[in-house]
Structure formats: C-alpha cells, structure tokens
Design an enzyme around this catalytic site. Structure first.
Site, PDB file in Angstrom:
ATOM      1  N   LYS A 175       0.850  -1.206   0.000  1.00 36.27           N
ATOM      2  CA  LYS A 175       0.000   0.000   0.000  1.00 36.27           C
ATOM      3  C   LYS A 175       0.881   1.251   0.000  1.00 36.27           C
ATOM      4  CE  LYS A 175      -1.674   1.491   4.085  1.00 36.27           C
ATOM      5  NZ  LYS A 175      -1.365   2.898   4.443  1.00 36.27           N
ATOM      6  N   ASN A 176       1.903   1.287   0.839  1.00 34.30           N
ATOM      7  CA  ASN A 176       2.695   2.507   1.032  1.00 34.30           C
ATOM      8  C   ASN A 176       3.728   2.752  -0.056  1.00 34.30           C
ATOM      9  OD1 ASN A 176       1.124   3.055   3.208  1.00 34.30           O
ATOM     10  ND2 ASN A 176       2.638   2.495   4.745  1.00 34.30           N
ATOM     11  N   ARG A 197       0.170  14.407  13.118  1.00 34.18           N
ATOM     12  CA  ARG A 197       0.497  14.201  11.706  1.00 34.18           C
ATOM     13  C   ARG A 197       0.699  15.523  10.935  1.00 34.18           C
ATOM     14  NH1 ARG A 197      -1.039   9.033  10.470  1.00 34.18           N
ATOM     15  NH2 ARG A 197       0.596   9.048   8.883  1.00 34.18           N
ATOM     16  N   ARG A 215      -8.578  -0.573   4.666  1.00 31.49           N
ATOM     17  CA  ARG A 215      -7.708   0.437   4.039  1.00 31.49           C
ATOM     18  C   ARG A 215      -6.339  -0.157   3.718  1.00 31.49           C
ATOM     19  NH1 ARG A 215      -6.627   5.372   7.414  1.00 31.49           N
ATOM     20  NH2 ARG A 215      -5.366   5.695   5.573  1.00 31.49           N
ATOM     21  N   CYS A 219      -4.889  12.307  12.960  1.00 33.23           N
ATOM     22  CA  CYS A 219      -5.673  11.084  12.931  1.00 33.23           C
ATOM     23  C   CYS A 219      -5.431  10.417  14.282  1.00 33.23           C
ATOM     24  CB  CYS A 219      -5.234  10.188  11.787  1.00 33.23           C
ATOM     25  SG  CYS A 219      -3.566   9.626  12.011  1.00 33.23           S
ATOM     26  N   ASP A 232       4.792   0.508  12.125  1.00 33.62           N
ATOM     27  CA  ASP A 232       3.561  -0.115  11.614  1.00 33.62           C
ATOM     28  C   ASP A 232       3.421  -1.568  12.041  1.00 33.62           C
ATOM     29  OD1 ASP A 232       3.557   1.613   8.387  1.00 33.62           O
ATOM     30  OD2 ASP A 232       3.074   2.252  10.441  1.00 33.62           O
ATOM     31  N   ARG A 279      -4.717  10.573   4.601  1.00 39.77           N
ATOM     32  CA  ARG A 279      -3.761  11.669   4.697  1.00 39.77           C
ATOM     33  C   ARG A 279      -2.671  11.587   3.613  1.00 39.77           C
ATOM     34  NH1 ARG A 279      -0.883  13.603   7.954  1.00 39.77           N
ATOM     35  NH2 ARG A 279       1.227  13.169   7.357  1.00 39.77           N
TER      36      ARG A 279
END
Ligand code: EPZ
Length: 419
Positions: free
Chosen positions: A22-23, A122, A399, A117, A307, A93
C-alpha cells in the site's frame, strides 16, 4: 459498518500470497501526475486507500483503466483540476502526496490539509518547508494549502525528523525542478526506494534512494513506464505474527525477506523458526509452544517499523514473560491498549512505553478498531482469545489489508465478515 467475528484457538497453517505494498502504491500513483504519457502499474493491492487515490486522480482529470489482474493504467494527458478536496483528503492523509507532483508539473496546487488522525497530530510542515526551499510560494488558509511556482529549483533539504511521505513528496517535486536537489536525513524505507526506481524508469535522475542522502537532478519531462509494486512488508509481518501467536506453520509467497529483517529478528527472538527462500518466508512454532516476550523499540527503517508495533503488542499479551514496547515515531499509537485490556491483557501504559506481562489466555469480547494497524492487532488478539470475538469498525482494516478474512480463512482461521 462491517464487523468481523472470530472463533479463537485455531493454529494458522497453510500458505498465502502477499499483496503489493500500500505505502508504495500510493506515492507511485501520485507520481503518474508528473507525466502526460500512460503509466502502467502492476501488483497493485485491492484496498480502500487505492480506490480513494484513484477517485482523487479521477477528480483531477486522470483517465484510469483497471484490468482483471489489478494492473492500473493511468493517463494524465487531460489533467486540468489541480485540487485535492477535504472530503477525500480527510479519509486518507497520504493525499498530501499529490502536492509535490502537481506543483512541479503544473506550477500550482490546492490540497486540503490532511489533519491529524488517531495515531497523532500528523503535521506536514516539513513537506511545505522543503517545497518553499525549492522556490514555491505557499499559503495555508481555510484548511487548504495553496501552492504556486513558475519552475521549482533544486535545493539542499535536511529533514528532522525523518519523514517518509515528506521524502517522497520532495523527491517527486525535484524530478522536474531546475538543477540538483539533495535530501539529507532522507527516509530509507523500501517504499521510498520503490518510488525512486519507478521515477527513474520514467526518466528521472535519482541516486542514493535507500540511503539517508538522496540526490535528484531535474529533467525537462518524464515519460510513461510500466512498473510493478514491491511486496507489502507490513502485511507480511502481520501474518507472520498471527502464525507465531496461534502456534501455527505458514508459508508466505510473493514477498521479500530483505524488506523486514528487523521484524524477522524479533520473531526469531520470540522462538519462531523462520526459513526464507527467494520470494517466500516460512514460519513455524514448536508444537504447542507460546512465543517468548520480546522488547520493541520503533525507529525509521532499517529499524523496527512503527507499523508493526501494535501487532507485536498483541503477541506480547499472550507471550511467556514481560516486554517493554517503546513507540518513538508517533505520539499516540497505543489506541489498541484499552481494547486489549478489555480482553484480559495485562498492560501498563506510561508516556510512550507500554509494559506487557504475558497472560495465559485472552477473553473474547466485542472490541472496536480505531486505526489501521490497531485493527490488525485486535484481529490477531481475536485469533487466540477463548470463544468468539467481535471486531467492530473494520473499515479501518480494509484500508490496508487486501481481503484479510479470505487470507486468514485460507490459513484455517474461523473468521467471517458481518454486514
Ligand atoms: C508514513 O507515514 C506511512 N504512510 C505510515 O504508515 C508510517 O507509519 C510512517 O510513514 C512511519 O513509517 C505512508 O507511507 C502512506 P512520517 P508519514 O512523515 O509519512 C513527523 C500505515 O499504517 N512529521 O514518516 O505520514 C510525524 O508527526 C501508515 O500504513 C513532522 O513532524 O509519516 C511523525 O512523528 C500509518 N512533520 C514522524 O515525523 C512533517 O512534515 C514520522 O512521520 C512530517 C512528519
């Protein structure tokens, strides 16, 4: 609001395929804004954040074609709305990643402030400071970033603290700037390197990605390309922790052990037997053995990833012994602690530390996810709790984890999604 119901106590066994990261997919989709030629991106994970990004690009005038194998072709020849609205940015974001490419290619951008968040404030001050150093005029008012520049010029940028999307935003902006940009104390995450590799495939001149000093020599234009996203190291780590907690034996395919060495090291310390061959990782626990407690200190890559902190907090809840978990990246990333306590975990929170004393069993309960990685943590806890656990607000998990219940069912978990 979808829920997941999990019957705990089943050791996970079998093999699954890991999805694209995802990132890495998010910045690489944003990078397509830097060219008016088609860019074909493969191994894209099927996630809510990807859908949001495609919606955002579509709003700008991008033409997106998705094939049955989740390859996306993005064509930005008709982009004419240089705007990222609040109602989309507030749900993700990472939309801030549109700022650098829009500014560099079109000379202007209006991007909503991402806001905080659940894991912390952030801020994006480092992004804006870097773009200003490259010659952008930036105003922030009515909740939006208004940025203009004739042509960005190269600059020397020194990030403190290390910022992943800050490094990515400035690297993208620098590809079309006039002259050389140097980013010191750059983020070294594999997703930053994947973005740099994709940009170089499009004709950029980037060296040093993966180190703490990245140099970008601006070019006149970027071309189209075809690029496959690297595997998701956090999804990989999450399923490995699930296997370690449930005392199972799994093999994860289409991944890359070199992306998560700090995580593999901690799993070995916890007593897991790990073997790697090329693009797969296998993990096995001694029959009936519980993991040993392991201390965790989060840090920028190649340190232990923030994470994966929530997932290891869950594992320590049922491990043998006591562990101290220290979160050094975000100022509020222990939202999962309260929910774990409801299940009988023994956790003491003090500033950015949590002390975990492993307990024999967790109790099932109805628990609520508060953010993406906290959701993963609670699902892991449900996999080992006695009885049926109901995890609410699972839209967070969608997500960042592709078809999580299907993959867990493939590994033998008793889990199902309730509408
Ligand atoms: C990226 O977020 C990831 N998201 C996060 O993953 C990850 O947790 C984080 O990096 C750290 O590894 C994406 O890549 C889309 P940072 P990012 O900027 O870039 C401070 C997930 O679960 N900071 O590296 O937003 C900031 O407050 C998500 O997949 C500033 O002070 O994180 C934090 O304390 C969650 N000013 C620290 O730097 C700035 O301008 C690191 O944040 C920017 C950041």
């Amino acid at each position: 609001m979808d829920k997941l119901i999990i019957q705990g106590g089943v050791p996970l066994c079998g093999e699954i395929r890991i999805s694209g990261a995802k990132n890495a997919a998010l910045p690489i989709l944003a990078a397509t804004l830097l060219t008016d030629k088609p860019v074909l991106i493969g191994n894209i994970p099927h996630l809510h954040d990807i859908t949001t990004t495609m919606e955002l690009l579509g709003l700008m005038g991008s033409e997106l074609m998705l094939d049955e194998r989740m390859n996306i072709e993005v064509n930005n020849r008709n982009v004419d709305r240089l705007y990222a609205p609040h109602d989309l940015v507030k749900t993700m974001r990472a939309s801030i990643l549109a700022l650098g490419p829009l500014l560099s290619r079109y000379g202007q951008a209006q991007v909503s402030l991402p806001g905080g968040c659940t894991i912390g404030s952030r801020p994006v001050d480092l992004h804006l400071k870097g773009l200003s150093a490259m010659g952008a005029q930036i105003e922030v008012n009515d909740g939006y970033i208004h940025a203009h520049s004739r042509r960005l010029h190269g600059a020397y940028i020194n990030f403190d603290p290390v910022t992943v999307t800050g490094t990515e935003n400035l690297m993208m902006a620098a590809t079309l700037a006039d002259g050389r940009t140097v980013i010191e104390n750059a983020a070294r995450e594999p997703e930053v390197t994947d973005l740099a590799n994709c940009l170089n495939t499009m004709g950029a001149h980037i060296t040093g990605a993966g180190t703490n000093r990245i140099e970008i020599d601006g070019v006149e234009q970027l071309n189209g390309a075809s690029y496959d996203i690297l595997p998701d190291r956090i999804e990989t780590g999450t399923y490995l922790v699930a296997a370690a907690m449930t005392g199972g034996k799994v093999r994860l395919k289409n991944t890359d052990p070199s992306l998560l060495e700090a995580v593999l090291q901690k799993l070995s310390e916890a007593g897991a037997h790990i073997s790697c061959d090329g693009s797969s990782i296998s993990l096995e626990m001694e029959t009936g053995a519980k993991p040993r407690a392991v201390d965790i200190n989060t840090a920028p890559f190649p340190g232990f990833p923030t994470d994966m902190q929530a997932q290891f907090t869950a594992m320590n809840c049922i491990a043998e012994g006591r562990a101290v978990i220290t979160e050094n990246i975000f100022n509020n990333r222990f939202m999962h602690v309260g929910e774990l306590r409801k299940m009988g975990a023994d956790l003491e929170l003090a500033k950015n530390h949590v002390v975990v004393n492993g307990v024999d069993k967790l109790r099932s309960d109805t628990i609520t996810a508060k953010d993406l990685r906290a959701s993963a943590c609670l699902i892991l806890a449900g996999l080992v709790a006695q009885g049926e656990t109901l995890v609410e607000q699972v839209y967070h998990i969608d997500r960042g984890y592709e078809t999580i219940e299907e993959k867990l069912m493939q590994l033998g978990a008793q889990i199902k999604r309730l509408p």
